[in-house]
Design an enzyme around this catalytic site. Structure first.
Site, PDB file in Angstrom:
ATOM      1  N   ASN A   5       0.874  -1.179   0.000  1.00  0.00           N
ATOM      2  CA  ASN A   5       0.000   0.000   0.000  1.00  0.00           C
ATOM      3  C   ASN A   5       0.905   1.220   0.000  1.00  0.00           C
ATOM      4  O   ASN A   5       1.526   1.544   1.004  1.00  0.00           O
ATOM      5  CB  ASN A   5      -0.893  -0.026   1.251  1.00  0.00           C
ATOM      6  CG  ASN A   5      -1.736   1.223   1.384  1.00  0.00           C
ATOM      7  OD1 ASN A   5      -1.807   2.046   0.466  1.00  0.00           O
ATOM      8  ND2 ASN A   5      -2.387   1.371   2.533  1.00  0.00           N
ATOM      9  N   TRP A   6       0.962   1.895  -1.140  1.00  0.00           N
ATOM     10  CA  TRP A   6       1.869   3.050  -1.270  1.00  0.00           C
ATOM     11  C   TRP A   6       1.304   4.311  -0.637  1.00  0.00           C
ATOM     12  O   TRP A   6       1.979   5.335  -0.591  1.00  0.00           O
ATOM     13  CB  TRP A   6       2.234   3.267  -2.755  1.00  0.00           C
ATOM     14  CG  TRP A   6       3.475   2.515  -3.149  1.00  0.00           C
ATOM     15  CD1 TRP A   6       3.878   1.308  -2.650  1.00  0.00           C
ATOM     16  CD2 TRP A   6       4.474   2.931  -4.081  1.00  0.00           C
ATOM     17  NE1 TRP A   6       5.068   0.950  -3.223  1.00  0.00           N
ATOM     18  CE2 TRP A   6       5.454   1.921  -4.111  1.00  0.00           C
ATOM     19  CE3 TRP A   6       4.623   4.030  -4.913  1.00  0.00           C
ATOM     20  CZ2 TRP A   6       6.591   1.996  -4.927  1.00  0.00           C
ATOM     21  CZ3 TRP A   6       5.750   4.112  -5.733  1.00  0.00           C
ATOM     22  CH2 TRP A   6       6.719   3.102  -5.731  1.00  0.00           C
ATOM     23  N   LYS A   7       0.051   4.253  -0.201  1.00  0.00           N
ATOM     24  CA  LYS A   7      -0.572   5.431   0.428  1.00  0.00           C
ATOM     25  C   LYS A   7      -0.352   6.668  -0.463  1.00  0.00           C
ATOM     26  O   LYS A   7      -0.372   6.536  -1.679  1.00  0.00           O
ATOM     27  CB  LYS A   7      -0.028   5.594   1.849  1.00  0.00           C
ATOM     28  CG  LYS A   7      -0.179   4.289   2.652  1.00  0.00           C
ATOM     29  CD  LYS A   7       0.128   4.395   4.115  1.00  0.00           C
ATOM     30  CE  LYS A   7      -0.084   3.054   4.783  1.00  0.00           C
ATOM     31  NZ  LYS A   7       0.105   3.080   6.229  1.00  0.00           N
ATOM     32  N   HIS A  54      -9.409   1.591   4.853  1.00  0.00           N
ATOM     33  CA  HIS A  54      -8.155   1.677   5.614  1.00  0.00           C
ATOM     34  C   HIS A  54      -8.363   2.585   6.828  1.00  0.00           C
ATOM     35  O   HIS A  54      -9.092   3.574   6.752  1.00  0.00           O
ATOM     36  CB  HIS A  54      -7.041   2.222   4.720  1.00  0.00           C
ATOM     37  CG  HIS A  54      -5.693   2.062   5.329  1.00  0.00           C
ATOM     38  ND1 HIS A  54      -5.219   2.916   6.302  1.00  0.00           N
ATOM     39  CD2 HIS A  54      -4.724   1.133   5.139  1.00  0.00           C
ATOM     40  CE1 HIS A  54      -4.008   2.515   6.674  1.00  0.00           C
ATOM     41  NE2 HIS A  54      -3.686   1.434   5.981  1.00  0.00           N
ATOM     42  N   GLU A 102      -6.612   4.805   8.078  1.00  0.00           N
ATOM     43  CA  GLU A 102      -6.275   6.220   7.855  1.00  0.00           C
ATOM     44  C   GLU A 102      -7.463   6.962   7.253  1.00  0.00           C
ATOM     45  O   GLU A 102      -7.689   8.131   7.550  1.00  0.00           O
ATOM     46  CB  GLU A 102      -5.021   6.321   6.960  1.00  0.00           C
ATOM     47  CG  GLU A 102      -3.764   5.932   7.740  1.00  0.00           C
ATOM     48  CD  GLU A 102      -2.613   5.417   6.901  1.00  0.00           C
ATOM     49  OE1 GLU A 102      -2.656   5.525   5.658  1.00  0.00           O
ATOM     50  OE2 GLU A 102      -1.657   4.881   7.497  1.00  0.00           O
ATOM     51  N   GLU A 111      -5.449  -4.745  10.652  1.00  0.00           N
ATOM     52  CA  GLU A 111      -4.355  -3.795  10.835  1.00  0.00           C
ATOM     53  C   GLU A 111      -4.571  -3.020  12.136  1.00  0.00           C
ATOM     54  O   GLU A 111      -5.320  -2.031  12.158  1.00  0.00           O
ATOM     55  CB  GLU A 111      -4.307  -2.793   9.674  1.00  0.00           C
ATOM     56  CG  GLU A 111      -4.065  -3.420   8.322  1.00  0.00           C
ATOM     57  CD  GLU A 111      -3.496  -2.402   7.332  1.00  0.00           C
ATOM     58  OE1 GLU A 111      -2.380  -2.623   6.865  1.00  0.00           O
ATOM     59  OE2 GLU A 111      -4.163  -1.390   7.055  1.00  0.00           O
ATOM     60  N   GLY A 166       2.952   1.928  10.768  1.00  0.00           N
ATOM     61  CA  GLY A 166       3.981   2.958  10.619  1.00  0.00           C
ATOM     62  C   GLY A 166       4.746   3.267  11.895  1.00  0.00           C
ATOM     63  O   GLY A 166       5.454   4.267  11.964  1.00  0.00           O
ATOM     64  N   SER A 199       3.572  -2.556  10.269  1.00  0.00           N
ATOM     65  CA  SER A 199       5.023  -2.677  10.469  1.00  0.00           C
ATOM     66  C   SER A 199       5.571  -4.047  10.077  1.00  0.00           C
ATOM     67  O   SER A 199       6.564  -4.507  10.638  1.00  0.00           O
ATOM     68  CB  SER A 199       5.400  -2.343  11.915  1.00  0.00           C
ATOM     69  OG  SER A 199       5.062  -0.996  12.215  1.00  0.00           O
ATOM     70  N   GLY A 202       2.898  -1.265   4.237  1.00  0.00           N
ATOM     71  CA  GLY A 202       3.039   0.139   3.893  1.00  0.00           C
ATOM     72  C   GLY A 202       4.489   0.475   3.594  1.00  0.00           C
ATOM     73  O   GLY A 202       4.984   0.287   2.478  1.00  0.00           O
ATOM     74  N   GLY A 203       5.202   0.973   4.599  1.00  0.00           N
ATOM     75  CA  GLY A 203       6.564   1.463   4.416  1.00  0.00           C
ATOM     76  C   GLY A 203       7.494   0.509   3.686  1.00  0.00           C
ATOM     77  O   GLY A 203       8.253   0.927   2.796  1.00  0.00           O
TER      78      GLY A 203
HETATM   79  P1  13P Z   1       3.196   0.001   7.620  1.00  0.00           P
HETATM   80  O1  13P Z   1       3.622  -1.298   7.003  1.00  0.00           O
HETATM   81  O2  13P Z   1       3.985   1.180   7.159  1.00  0.00           O
HETATM   82  O3  13P Z   1       3.079  -0.106   9.115  1.00  0.00           O
HETATM   83  O4  13P Z   1       1.691   0.295   7.081  1.00  0.00           O
HETATM   84  C1  13P Z   1       0.748  -0.703   7.174  1.00  0.00           C
HETATM   85  C2  13P Z   1      -0.455  -0.270   6.440  1.00  0.00           C
HETATM   86  O5  13P Z   1      -1.138   0.651   6.831  1.00  0.00           O
HETATM   87  C3  13P Z   1      -0.771  -0.961   5.183  1.00  0.00           C
HETATM   88  O6  13P Z   1      -2.051  -0.640   4.747  1.00  0.00           O
END
Ligand code: 13P
Length: 248
Positions: free
Chosen positions: A8-10, A91, A93, A161, A167, A206, A227-228
């Site tokens: 997920n590149w957000k 998500h 967020e 999640e 993150g 993470s 994510g990251g």
């Molecule tokens: P991280 O892997 O950066 O913690 O993000 C997880 C995430 O929100 C994937 O949708």
């Protein structure tokens, strides 16, 4: 069940990153026993599509309508038209910043499905909810209210999640992941019968190359939402590799 590893590149990525996306697609081809995809900003999708061959590209949200007076929104049909084959819906967020409710998530999942996309519905508790002992209740409540009426085949995945693990570098304890994924599986089976066992349950928060094997070995962890560590091939490939080793 084949593992599913989704990046997920957000809100990250411009045309400068197309070579990195191509490198991630190449890494995915080296681990063909794993299903994988990258969910990109809508602005990059069409150009990414042209560089990744048959590697799966997805979106990160969609509107519930196909078209209309919704300034700034992107529909599932538009994602599909741009080359997406899946979409992340609900998500945390977006639940936090855009105030998305379970009913919105459910409607968006339905719209995405109607446009022919695979869907990942996200659920997860906040730190405050976990510390109050409400994690299970919150997550199962979100699940019940966000799910579609019926599921056939493997178009739906659910991503657990925990918000406090996103993150932060803080990963959920294996025992908590075991309990939560087991409870999600039981709820899916209760609701959909045999079809509930075809829904992949992903862990997100993470996940990286160092902890992927440990997390992906937990029963009912059928993949990861990353994510990251999905932003570069160098960080993403070890997760694909861990999933591939478990798929043999
Ligand atoms: P991280 O892997 O950066 O913690 O993000 C997880 C995430 O929100 C994937 O949708």
């Amino acid at each position: 069940m084949r593992k599913l590893i989704v990046g997920n590149w957000k809100m990250n990525g411009t045309s400068r990153d197309l070579p990195e996306i191509a490198a991630i697609a190449a890494a995915a081809r080296r681990h063909a026993s794993v299903d994988s995809a990258l969910c990109l900003p809508a602005t990059l999708m069409d150009r990414a599509r042209q560089t990744v061959g048959d590697f799966a590209i997805g979106g990160q949200d969609c509107h519930i309508s196909d078209a209309g007076a919704h300034t700034g929104c992107v529909s599932a049909a538009m994602l599909s038209d741009a080359g997406a084959v899946l979409a992340i819906i609900g998500h945390s967020e977006r639940r936090a910043a855009q105030h998305e409710q379970d009913s919105d998530v459910r409607a968006k999942a339905k719209a995405a499905r109607a446009a022919g996309l695979k869907v990942i519905i996200c659920i997860g508790e906040t730190l405050e909810q976990r510390e109050m002992g409400e994690a299970l209740k919150v997550v199962l409540g979100q699940l019940q209210m966000s799910l579609p009426d019926a599921v056939t085949g493997d178009w739906l995945s659910v991503a657990y999640e925990p918000v406090w693990a996103i993150g932060t570098g803080r990963v959920a304890e294996v025992s908590d992941v075991l309990d939560m994924h087991g409870a999600i599986r039981a709820a899916l089976a209760d609701r959909f019968g045999d079809e509930g066992f075809k829904v992949r349950i992903l862990y997100g928060g993470s996940m990286n190359g160092d902890n992927a094997v440990q997390l992906l070995t937990v029963p009912n962890v059928d993949g990861g939402l990353i994510g990251g560590a999905s932003l570069t091939a160098a960080k993403f490939e070890p997760i694909l590799s861990a999933a591939a080793a478990l798929s043999k």
